[in-house]
Design a protein around this motif. Structure first.
Motif, PDB file in Angstrom:
ATOM      1  N   ILE A  60       0.848  -1.197   0.000  1.00  0.00           N
ATOM      2  CA  ILE A  60       0.000   0.000   0.000  1.00  0.00           C
ATOM      3  C   ILE A  60       0.882   1.246   0.000  1.00  0.00           C
ATOM      4  O   ILE A  60       1.647   1.474   0.932  1.00  0.00           O
ATOM      5  N   GLU A  61       0.777   2.014  -1.084  1.00  0.00           N
ATOM      6  CA  GLU A  61       1.608   3.214  -1.206  1.00  0.00           C
ATOM      7  C   GLU A  61       0.798   4.500  -1.140  1.00  0.00           C
ATOM      8  O   GLU A  61       1.339   5.557  -0.850  1.00  0.00           O
ATOM      9  N   HIS A  62      -0.488   4.394  -1.476  1.00  0.00           N
ATOM     10  CA  HIS A  62      -1.309   5.610  -1.556  1.00  0.00           C
ATOM     11  C   HIS A  62      -2.565   5.497  -0.700  1.00  0.00           C
ATOM     12  O   HIS A  62      -3.115   4.409  -0.545  1.00  0.00           O
ATOM     13  N   GLN A  63      -2.993   6.641  -0.215  1.00  0.00           N
ATOM     14  CA  GLN A  63      -4.187   6.693   0.634  1.00  0.00           C
ATOM     15  C   GLN A  63      -5.423   6.146  -0.094  1.00  0.00           C
ATOM     16  O   GLN A  63      -6.246   5.469   0.511  1.00  0.00           O
ATOM     17  N   GLN A  64      -5.542   6.394  -1.424  1.00  0.00           N
ATOM     18  CA  GLN A  64      -6.718   5.897  -2.169  1.00  0.00           C
ATOM     19  C   GLN A  64      -6.768   4.378  -2.176  1.00  0.00           C
ATOM     20  O   GLN A  64      -7.838   3.783  -2.201  1.00  0.00           O
ATOM     21  N   GLN A  65      -5.585   3.742  -2.170  1.00  0.00           N
ATOM     22  CA  GLN A  65      -5.541   2.276  -2.111  1.00  0.00           C
ATOM     23  C   GLN A  65      -6.039   1.807  -0.752  1.00  0.00           C
ATOM     24  O   GLN A  65      -6.842   0.882  -0.647  1.00  0.00           O
ATOM     25  N   LEU A  66      -5.561   2.479   0.282  1.00  0.00           N
ATOM     26  CA  LEU A  66      -6.006   2.141   1.638  1.00  0.00           C
ATOM     27  C   LEU A  66      -7.511   2.326   1.772  1.00  0.00           C
ATOM     28  O   LEU A  66      -8.203   1.462   2.317  1.00  0.00           O
ATOM     29  N   ASP A  67      -8.020   3.434   1.244  1.00  0.00           N
ATOM     30  CA  ASP A  67      -9.457   3.717   1.340  1.00  0.00           C
ATOM     31  C   ASP A  67     -10.275   2.619   0.660  1.00  0.00           C
ATOM     32  O   ASP A  67     -11.273   2.160   1.202  1.00  0.00           O
ATOM     33  N   PHE A  68      -9.823   2.190  -0.530  1.00  0.00           N
ATOM     34  CA  PHE A  68     -10.548   1.127  -1.221  1.00  0.00           C
ATOM     35  C   PHE A  68     -10.548  -0.152  -0.382  1.00  0.00           C
ATOM     36  O   PHE A  68     -11.597  -0.788  -0.187  1.00  0.00           O
ATOM     37  N   LEU A  69      -9.377  -0.522   0.116  1.00  0.00           N
ATOM     38  CA  LEU A  69      -9.239  -1.762   0.895  1.00  0.00           C
ATOM     39  C   LEU A  69     -10.133  -1.735   2.137  1.00  0.00           C
ATOM     40  O   LEU A  69     -10.794  -2.716   2.465  1.00  0.00           O
ATOM     41  N   LEU A  70     -10.157  -0.603   2.784  1.00  0.00           N
ATOM     42  CA  LEU A  70     -10.937  -0.454   4.008  1.00  0.00           C
ATOM     43  C   LEU A  70     -12.435  -0.633   3.725  1.00  0.00           C
ATOM     44  O   LEU A  70     -13.125  -1.390   4.412  1.00  0.00           O
ATOM     45  N   GLN A  71     -12.912   0.038   2.652  1.00  0.00           N
ATOM     46  CA  GLN A  71     -14.351  -0.085   2.356  1.00  0.00           C
ATOM     47  C   GLN A  71     -14.686  -1.475   1.817  1.00  0.00           C
ATOM     48  O   GLN A  71     -15.818  -1.932   1.936  1.00  0.00           O
ATOM     49  N   ALA A  72     -13.686  -2.178   1.266  1.00  0.00           N
ATOM     50  CA  ALA A  72     -13.933  -3.545   0.790  1.00  0.00           C
ATOM     51  C   ALA A  72     -13.870  -4.560   1.938  1.00  0.00           C
ATOM     52  O   ALA A  72     -14.074  -5.751   1.727  1.00  0.00           O
ATOM     53  N   GLY A  73     -13.550  -4.083   3.145  1.00  0.00           N
ATOM     54  CA  GLY A  73     -13.597  -4.970   4.312  1.00  0.00           C
ATOM     55  C   GLY A  73     -12.268  -5.567   4.735  1.00  0.00           C
ATOM     56  O   GLY A  73     -12.222  -6.458   5.578  1.00  0.00           O
ATOM     57  N   CYS A  74     -11.179  -5.077   4.154  1.00  0.00           N
ATOM     58  CA  CYS A  74      -9.855  -5.564   4.552  1.00  0.00           C
ATOM     59  C   CYS A  74      -9.460  -4.877   5.867  1.00  0.00           C
ATOM     60  O   CYS A  74      -9.696  -3.688   6.050  1.00  0.00           O
ATOM     61  N   ASP A  75      -8.878  -5.638   6.786  1.00  0.00           N
ATOM     62  CA  ASP A  75      -8.592  -5.085   8.110  1.00  0.00           C
ATOM     63  C   ASP A  75      -7.173  -4.560   8.273  1.00  0.00           C
ATOM     64  O   ASP A  75      -6.926  -3.665   9.058  1.00  0.00           O
ATOM     65  N   LYS A  76      -6.236  -5.193   7.566  1.00  0.00           N
ATOM     66  CA  LYS A  76      -4.830  -4.888   7.828  1.00  0.00           C
ATOM     67  C   LYS A  76      -4.052  -4.634   6.554  1.00  0.00           C
ATOM     68  O   LYS A  76      -4.488  -5.032   5.473  1.00  0.00           O
ATOM     69  N   GLY A  77      -2.908  -3.986   6.716  1.00  0.00           N
ATOM     70  CA  GLY A  77      -2.088  -3.725   5.550  1.00  0.00           C
ATOM     71  C   GLY A  77      -0.648  -3.434   5.907  1.00  0.00           C
ATOM     72  O   GLY A  77      -0.285  -3.318   7.078  1.00  0.00           O
ATOM     73  N   GLN A  78       0.166  -3.350   4.866  1.00  0.00           N
ATOM     74  CA  GLN A  78       1.535  -2.888   5.025  1.00  0.00           C
ATOM     75  C   GLN A  78       1.942  -2.233   3.721  1.00  0.00           C
ATOM     76  O   GLN A  78       1.383  -2.526   2.666  1.00  0.00           O
TER      77      GLN A  78
END
Ligand code: C2E
Ligand code: MG
Ligand code: MG
Ligand code: MG
Length: 283
Positions: free
Chosen positions: A237-255
């Motif tokens: 995850i490099e960009h906030q938009q990627q994080l936002d998509f993942l979060l709304q898709a129900g993903c809990d964690k990232g790096q």
């Protein structure tokens, strides 16, 4: 050219065949020496809760800094170590380093994941030796997650792998499938494995949120992982938009670089101690 050659090959620029062999030989000798002198290092990349960016663990990533060759990427030297039959030795040095680090971080009880190559796992002694290393260091296996790739799960050895993973699980280790979605493992086989985590491959994450098929694949992986009761983590995850998509898709964690690149342990320890990065749970 060198980069696009992929994970299982290495070549330096457009060198002649002779020069290429000489370079390979040099790299090979340097790697043998680095292992003999235990010169490989390990960096740690934070894993975080997407909603809060709180620390939930680390991934250990091997690093090699050579005096003449400079920084050599694991994408280059891991396949070389596999080819030379050195991957078990390399993997054990990494595991030993990680155990020492976990001792230092004992107070934080923070989980660390370690990448395991298919050839390491193929070694029938793997479970015994891993268990011994962890026991000698007096580390709770629950703090160690083994990151396997789908290439670890080759159909010809399905039963043997299932047996090994069951043993590892019984000892308390956590199990994760790395680079998920890039391999060929069948869902019916995956379902039988005692897994804890699916790691969404960074190639999909990089194409979020602009690329429709990447969005659909990522959403499907998250839904499937959750339906199977697995943890799902996204890498790269490099960009906030990627994080936002993942979060709304129900993903809990990232790096990913958005929060932190892999860092040497000495950079992390002070922040842990100062609670500048605060673990969410003590697994
Ligand atoms: P991996 O396990 O899938 O690790 C993720 C890779 O992505 C790491 O590269 C990491 O530094 C990089 N990365 C992290 N965040 C970002 C980001 O936001 N953007 C981008 N573009 N990349 C990011 P690294 O450290 O070069 O490792 C490459 C691969 O080498 C690993 O892929 C893993 O397959 C292998 N590897 C690394 N350490 C070990 C090890 O100790 N043992 C074994 N067997 N393999 C290892
Ligand atoms: Mg990994
Ligand atoms: Mg990965
Ligand atoms: Mg990868």
């Amino acid at each position: 050219q060198a980069k696009s050659a992929g994970r299982n090959q290495y070549c330096f620029y457009q060198a002649s065949a002779g020069q290429q062999n000489a370079d390979e030989l040099k790299l090979e000798q340097a790697l043998r020496e680095a292992l003999r002198l235990q010169q490989l290092d390990v960096h740690y990349q934070p894993k975080f809760a997407l909603a809060t960016k709180q620390l939930v663990g680390f991934e250990a990533l091997v690093r090699w800094q050579h005096s003449e060759l400079g920084t050599v990427s694991p994408v280059l030297f891991i396949p070389l170590a596999e080819k030379l039959g050195l991957i078990t030795a390399l993997g054990e040095q990494v595991l030993q380093r990680v155990c020492l680090q976990l001792q230092q971080w004992q107070h934080f009880a923070i989980p660390v994941s370690v990448n395991i190559s298919a050839l390491q796992l193929a070694d029938t002694e793997f479970v015994t030796r891993l268990h011994r290393i962890v026991q000698l260091a007096d580390i709770a296996p629950q703090l160690i997650e083994l990151e396997l790739t789908e290439s670890c799960l080759i159909p010809e050895q399905a039963e043997q792998t299932l047996h090994q993973l069951t043993q590892l699980k019984a000892l308390g280790f956590k199990l994760s499938i790395d680079d998920f979605g890039t391999g060929y493992s069948s869902l019916s086989y995956l379902r039988r494995l005692p897994l804890d985590t699916l790691k969404i491959d960074q190639s999909f994450v990089q194409d979020l949120p602009g690329n429709i098929s990447a969005c659909q694949i990522v959403s499907a992986i998250i839904a499937m992982g959750k339906a199977l009761g697995l943890d799902v983590i996204a890498e790269g995850i490099e960009h906030q938009q990627q994080l936002d998509f993942l979060l709304q898709a129900g993903c809990d964690k990232g790096q990913g670089y958005l929060v932190s690149a892999p860092r040497p342990a000495q950079d992390i320890t002070p922040a842990l101690s100062a609670k500048a990065i605060k673990p969410v749970t003590a697994a």
